[in-house]
Design a protein around this motif. Structure first.
Motif, PDB file in Angstrom:
ATOM      1  N   THR A  46       2.003  -1.479   3.286  1.00 36.03           N
ATOM      2  CA  THR A  46       2.686  -0.318   2.715  1.00 36.03           C
ATOM      3  C   THR A  46       3.161   0.666   3.780  1.00 36.03           C
ATOM      4  O   THR A  46       4.082   1.457   3.523  1.00 36.03           O
ATOM      5  CB  THR A  46       1.752   0.417   1.740  1.00 36.03           C
ATOM      6  N   GLU A  47       2.555   0.648   4.968  1.00 33.12           N
ATOM      7  CA  GLU A  47       2.977   1.551   6.031  1.00 33.12           C
ATOM      8  C   GLU A  47       3.893   0.882   7.049  1.00 33.12           C
ATOM      9  O   GLU A  47       4.171   1.457   8.106  1.00 33.12           O
ATOM     10  CB  GLU A  47       1.747   2.131   6.737  1.00 33.12           C
ATOM     11  N   ALA A  48       4.355  -0.315   6.747  1.00 33.63           N
ATOM     12  CA  ALA A  48       5.332  -0.978   7.607  1.00 33.63           C
ATOM     13  C   ALA A  48       6.664  -0.231   7.512  1.00 33.63           C
ATOM     14  O   ALA A  48       7.175  -0.001   6.411  1.00 33.63           O
ATOM     15  CB  ALA A  48       5.499  -2.437   7.191  1.00 33.63           C
ATOM     16  N   ARG A  49       7.227   0.142   8.657  1.00 30.25           N
ATOM     17  CA  ARG A  49       8.461   0.937   8.681  1.00 30.25           C
ATOM     18  C   ARG A  49       9.602   0.132   9.283  1.00 30.25           C
ATOM     19  O   ARG A  49       9.395  -0.696  10.172  1.00 30.25           O
ATOM     20  CB  ARG A  49       8.266   2.208   9.514  1.00 30.25           C
ATOM     21  N   ASP A  50      10.809   0.430   8.798  1.00 29.94           N
ATOM     22  CA  ASP A  50      11.989  -0.170   9.385  1.00 29.94           C
ATOM     23  C   ASP A  50      12.539   0.748  10.477  1.00 29.94           C
ATOM     24  O   ASP A  50      11.904   1.726  10.880  1.00 29.94           O
ATOM     25  CB  ASP A  50      13.037  -0.473   8.307  1.00 29.94           C
ATOM     26  N   ARG A  51      13.732   0.459  10.957  1.00 27.22           N
ATOM     27  CA  ARG A  51      14.313   1.260  12.045  1.00 27.22           C
ATOM     28  C   ARG A  51      14.602   2.695  11.616  1.00 27.22           C
ATOM     29  O   ARG A  51      14.650   3.591  12.456  1.00 27.22           O
ATOM     30  CB  ARG A  51      15.602   0.599  12.531  1.00 27.22           C
ATOM     31  N   ASP A  52      14.795   2.893  10.338  1.00 30.80           N
ATOM     32  CA  ASP A  52      15.046   4.247   9.821  1.00 30.80           C
ATOM     33  C   ASP A  52      13.755   4.957   9.445  1.00 30.80           C
ATOM     34  O   ASP A  52      13.798   6.001   8.790  1.00 30.80           O
ATOM     35  CB  ASP A  52      15.977   4.174   8.601  1.00 30.80           C
ATOM     36  N   ARG A  53      12.589   4.357   9.826  1.00 28.25           N
ATOM     37  CA  ARG A  53      11.270   4.938   9.548  1.00 28.25           C
ATOM     38  C   ARG A  53      10.964   4.994   8.068  1.00 28.25           C
ATOM     39  O   ARG A  53      10.155   5.813   7.613  1.00 28.25           O
ATOM     40  CB  ARG A  53      11.149   6.344  10.152  1.00 28.25           C
ATOM     41  N   GLU A  54      11.568   4.109   7.285  1.00 34.12           N
ATOM     42  CA  GLU A  54      11.295   4.033   5.853  1.00 34.12           C
ATOM     43  C   GLU A  54      10.153   3.051   5.611  1.00 34.12           C
ATOM     44  O   GLU A  54      10.121   1.955   6.185  1.00 34.12           O
ATOM     45  CB  GLU A  54      12.541   3.580   5.091  1.00 34.12           C
ATOM     46  N   PHE A  55       9.217   3.448   4.739  1.00 32.13           N
ATOM     47  CA  PHE A  55       8.106   2.571   4.402  1.00 32.13           C
ATOM     48  C   PHE A  55       8.573   1.410   3.530  1.00 32.13           C
ATOM     49  O   PHE A  55       9.557   1.518   2.795  1.00 32.13           O
ATOM     50  CB  PHE A  55       7.007   3.346   3.670  1.00 32.13           C
ATOM     51  N   TYR A  56       7.818   0.317   3.605  1.00 30.94           N
ATOM     52  CA  TYR A  56       8.134  -0.842   2.766  1.00 30.94           C
ATOM     53  C   TYR A  56       7.711  -0.551   1.333  1.00 30.94           C
ATOM     54  O   TYR A  56       6.547  -0.246   1.063  1.00 30.94           O
ATOM     55  CB  TYR A  56       7.402  -2.077   3.279  1.00 30.94           C
ATOM     56  N   PRO A  57       8.630  -0.653   0.353  1.00 30.80           N
ATOM     57  CA  PRO A  57       8.302  -0.348  -1.058  1.00 30.80           C
ATOM     58  C   PRO A  57       7.612  -1.535  -1.734  1.00 30.80           C
ATOM     59  O   PRO A  57       8.253  -2.316  -2.450  1.00 30.80           O
ATOM     60  CB  PRO A  57       9.678  -0.057  -1.660  1.00 30.80           C
ATOM     61  N   LEU A  58       6.312  -1.646  -1.556  1.00 31.21           N
ATOM     62  CA  LEU A  58       5.600  -2.831  -2.019  1.00 31.21           C
ATOM     63  C   LEU A  58       5.675  -3.014  -3.529  1.00 31.21           C
ATOM     64  O   LEU A  58       5.960  -4.113  -4.010  1.00 31.21           O
ATOM     65  CB  LEU A  58       4.137  -2.757  -1.575  1.00 31.21           C
TER      66      LEU A  58
END
Length: 412
Positions: free
Chosen positions: A324-336
């Motif tokens: 759930t705290e995995a972020r993409d390049r835009d610092r957005e969390f993964y919406p599990l």
């Protein structure tokens, strides 16, 4: 993957088969990889031949012998891909070519001797480096075998079916070349029904692995002996209180299936599991917030036992914050929760494979924290028709589904 290793109860992840059009290219890549893995010095030999061509071309300009020292790059490169035998072969090839080209170019004897002496020195040094590299690789292979044994002892493979449930697990350790990390899971059938745990140890590295091993070991023993799920949690708490440092703790969710169509949950400071009913994905928030395992003495609070209905077709996803705290390049969390609803199917392994691959894509290929996913599904007796709800599942769900019965540790 990146330097993360995927583990699951069904062993290898499901991967798409390559198409026929890509088969020749894939076969070529496999042949090259096999040659490199077997120690064949393909690249150094190619480099020697390229340098030889350069020298031959230079001969027409009258200064071809000035390029001869470049032949030493062949054995130097061979040390990175092969052992002493391969380095010696490349060095001999470079020496023969250097002698032939030097004589043809009319190089002076002392100049040619200096070039060949330098080539021999580089070959000997590269051979020694190749031998040391091979020794390190053998040591690393032995360490990896120990890591594999530790992985199977700590995170034992989970079968696809346990009791009345379909089960799938995905695990990735963030540490480079690691097989295990600070996240933990275990699922065991007991005289009191199927019981499971998913947890996350504070910190990373070997200390976190040691704590994870302790928690899993105590859970497996207590799950068989204690009829009450809260007693299982108490056993883990007491063991951690004796062995943890003052600033360490473990967040965890412990679940049990004591009777048909009912699950019990004890949440100790962990992320809320996701309950799947039909197309609805509902987070199971703890009725009474409880501290992580290992911190009860500091807060004096005790966890509560939650019960929730779990009928045919229901699914429960337990996970760690590495997902759930995995972020993409835009610092957005993964919406599990959102993505779980998108990937739901009747095969837990396929659902988790899709989620796991999507998380890796979300972060750009490498996780920065350990991540674990465990999906529990109670299969249906028959597949319902389109638009027909699953047996025991309400047609519509509201906010009231987040509230489940809870009882205190005293049973009131």
């Amino acid at each position: 993957m990146r330097h993360t290793r995927e583990l699951d109860g069904n062993q290898e992840p499901i991967r798409p088969s390559p198409g026929r059009a890509a088969a020749p290219e894939a076969a070529a890549r496999n042949r090259v990889a096999a040659q490199l893995a077997s120690g064949t010095p393909v690249l150094p030999v190619v480099l020697v031949l390229i340098v030889s061509v350069i020298v031959v071309v230079g001969l027409f300009g009258g200064a071809g012998h000035t390029w001869l020292p470049l032949l030493a790059a062949g054995p130097a490169l061979a040390a990175t891909t092969s052992g002493p035998g391969g380095v010696l072969c490349v060095g001999l090839l470079a020496g023969v070519l250097g002698t032939m080209l030097g004589v043809r170019d009319g190089a002076r004897g002392h100049e040619l001797a200096a070039v060949l002496s330098a080539l021999a020195a580089v070959t000997l040094a590269s051979g020694l480096a190749g031998a040391l590299r091979g020794r390190r690789e053998r040591v690393l292979a032995a360490v990896r075998s120990v890591a594999e044994a530790a992985q199977h002892a700590l995170l034992q493979p989970v079968p696809a079916v346990v009791g009345p449930f379909q089960v799938a697990v995905r695990y990735s350790a963030a540490a480079a070349e690691a097989r295990i990390g600070g996240d933990l899971y275990a699922l065991v059938p007991t005289p009191y029904g199927v019981r499971l745990i998913v947890g996350d140890v504070r910190g990373k590295g070997l200390p976190a692995v040691g704590v994870a091993a302790l928690v899993v070991g105590v859970f497996r023993e207590a799950a068989y002996e204690e009829p009450d799920l809260l007693a299982v949690v108490d056993r883990i708490e007491r063991s951690l209180a004796r062995n943890l440092r003052c600033d360490d703790f473990v967040t965890a969710v412990v679940a049990g299936h004591p009777e048909p169509d009912r699950l019990e949950l004890v949440n100790c400071g962990h992320a809320p599991p996701l309950l799947v009913r039909g197309a609805d994905v509902v987070p199971v928030e703890p009725a009474l917030p409880a501290p992580p395992l290992g911190l009860r003495a500091l807060t004096g609070e005790t966890p509560a036992l939650q019960t929730l209905p779990f009928a045919d077709g229901h699914q429960l996803l337990l996970y760690t914050d590495g997902v759930t705290e995995a972020r993409d390049r835009d610092r957005e969390f993964y919406p599990l929760a959102e993505r779980l609803a998108h990937h739901l199917c009747e095969e837990p392994a396929r659902t988790l494979t899709a989620l796991h691959d999507e998380v890796l894509k979300h972060v750009g290929g490498r996780l920065h924290d350990d991540a674990a996913l465990l999906l529990l599904r109670k299969p249906t007796a028959s597949t319902p028709g389109p638009g027909q709800p699953l047996p025991g599942v309400p047609r519509h769900s509201g906010t009231g589904e987040k509230s489940y019965a809870a009882k205190s540790p005293t049973g009131t």
